[in-house]
Scaffold this active site. Structure first.
Site, PDB file in Angstrom:
ATOM      1  N   GLU A  92     -14.788  -0.731   0.025  1.00  0.00           N
ATOM      2  CA  GLU A  92     -15.675  -0.142  -0.977  1.00  0.00           C
ATOM      3  C   GLU A  92     -14.926   0.591  -2.086  1.00  0.00           C
ATOM      4  O   GLU A  92     -15.525   0.994  -3.092  1.00  0.00           O
ATOM      5  CB  GLU A  92     -16.678   0.783  -0.302  1.00  0.00           C
ATOM      6  CG  GLU A  92     -17.688   0.019   0.547  1.00  0.00           C
ATOM      7  CD  GLU A  92     -18.740   0.907   1.191  1.00  0.00           C
ATOM      8  OE1 GLU A  92     -18.492   2.121   1.315  1.00  0.00           O
ATOM      9  OE2 GLU A  92     -19.795   0.378   1.568  1.00  0.00           O
ATOM     10  N   GLU A 123      -7.636  -4.090  21.394  1.00  0.00           N
ATOM     11  CA  GLU A 123      -7.152  -2.719  21.220  1.00  0.00           C
ATOM     12  C   GLU A 123      -6.036  -2.365  22.192  1.00  0.00           C
ATOM     13  O   GLU A 123      -5.290  -1.418  21.963  1.00  0.00           O
ATOM     14  CB  GLU A 123      -8.303  -1.725  21.373  1.00  0.00           C
ATOM     15  CG  GLU A 123      -8.798  -1.530  22.785  1.00  0.00           C
ATOM     16  CD  GLU A 123      -9.872  -0.456  22.864  1.00  0.00           C
ATOM     17  OE1 GLU A 123      -9.716   0.434  23.711  1.00  0.00           O
ATOM     18  OE2 GLU A 123     -10.844  -0.507  22.096  1.00  0.00           O
TER      19      GLU A 123
END
Length: 318
Positions: A92, A123
């Site tokens: 963004e 992860e």
């Protein structure tokens, strides 16, 4: 997990997000509206948890600005919800401040596909994180995001970044985050137990989202991407944003929309240039020259964008 020792290691870690919330044990016996009210009630403490970390967040902003000034990058590294929030924050910045991967980049364990498909096992890959971190430069800043504060993928990336001389930081919702001691700056957000035990996409994620928004916004402000509270580097790629650029010029100068649109067109759509032209009463060409003399500079504390300084120079005939 590969063996019993791995299980014991994880079970021995202290993390409030894994504790059971005594206020929500009866949540499954409530009607829908009461469930909603209970969730919202629990969320009220999230902002306070981030506010308590304002000091280290401010230091992290200063470190990030320093990295960008030196030609470095900010690297977000995370997994699961934390990593997805990092990708969202970085993505963004382009339409809002015209800042892309040349300055801020996010890495999600499991790669781009993990944005929409669960890849939680990624992860645990410390080696993959370390391979990623080997590409980080000494002038960079590496920000690891992990609710638990122990995620191996993040740990590997932070370790490799440190080995390369990069600054490192951690944003975690575990006050006892194991990775905190090995980073330059630790943002530890004490959000407490989740409404649903261990569901860190809730309070923990909200806190990380607020912290990331605060961090990146403050960095962009100090890098001169705003004038007052107006986003003068916005990319007007659709009609809504095109209208916003004109509206911002009206808000900043008090001049009518027609005049602002005319000057914006003369400035080639560059809001910063149009703003200086309108405020100084000079042409877009003169505004562009003045801005070249006073480019954005975070060391200019009261005018990082250079807009006020350029306007003053034009008004004085400089």
């Amino acid at each position: 997990m590969n063996d019993e020792n791995d299980w014991r290691e994880v079970l021995g870690l202290r993390s409030p997000t894994e504790d059971r919330n005594p206020r929500t044990t009866g949540i499954d016996q409530l009607p829908a509206t009461d469930v909603v009210n209970l969730v919202l009630s629990e969320d009220r403490g999230v902002v306070a948890a981030v506010e308590a970390a304002a000091g280290p967040l401010g230091r992290l902003v200063d470190r990030a600005v320093g990295a960008l000034v030196e030609g470095g990058r900010i690297h977000y590294v995370g997994s699961g919800t934390s990593g997805r929030l990092a990708v969202l924050d970085a993505a963004e910045l382009r339409p809002t401040y015209d800042v892309g991967e040349e300055s801020v980049r996010a890495y999600l364990a499991g790669g781009p596909d993990a944005m929409v498909n669960s890849a939680e096992g990624a992860e645990d890959d410390d080696a993959a994180g370390h391979r990623l971190g080997r590409h980080f430069a000494p002038q960079d800043l590496v920000v690891g995001l992990t609710a638990s504060g122990r995620t191996p993928f993040v740990a590997g990336a932070l370790r490799a970044g440190h080995e390369n001389g990069a600054a490192t930081a951690l944003i975690s919702t575990n006050p006892d985050a194991p990775l905190a001691d090995d980073t330059d700056i630790a943002i530890l957000l004490d959000t407490g137990p989740e409404v649903i035990t261990g569901s860190t996409r809730m309070r923990a994620a909200t806190a990380q989202k607020i912290a990331l928004n605060t961090f990146s916004t403050a960095v962009m402000v100090r890098m001169g991407k705003t004038f007052s509270n107006l986003m003068i580097e916005v990319r007007a790629t659709n009609k809504k944003l095109q209208a916003r650029t004109v509206r911002m010029l009206v808000q900043a100068t008090g001049q009518d929309a027609g005049r602002c649109a005319e000057v914006l067109t003369a400035a080639g759509g560059h809001v910063r240039t149009a703003l200086v032209a309108l405020m100084s009463g000079q042409t877009a060409e003169a505004a562009e020259r003045a801005l070249a003399d006073f480019p954005p500079d975070p060391a200019r504390i009261d005018d990082p964008a250079g807009v006020r300084t350029a306007v003053a120079a034009l008004r004085s005939g400089g």
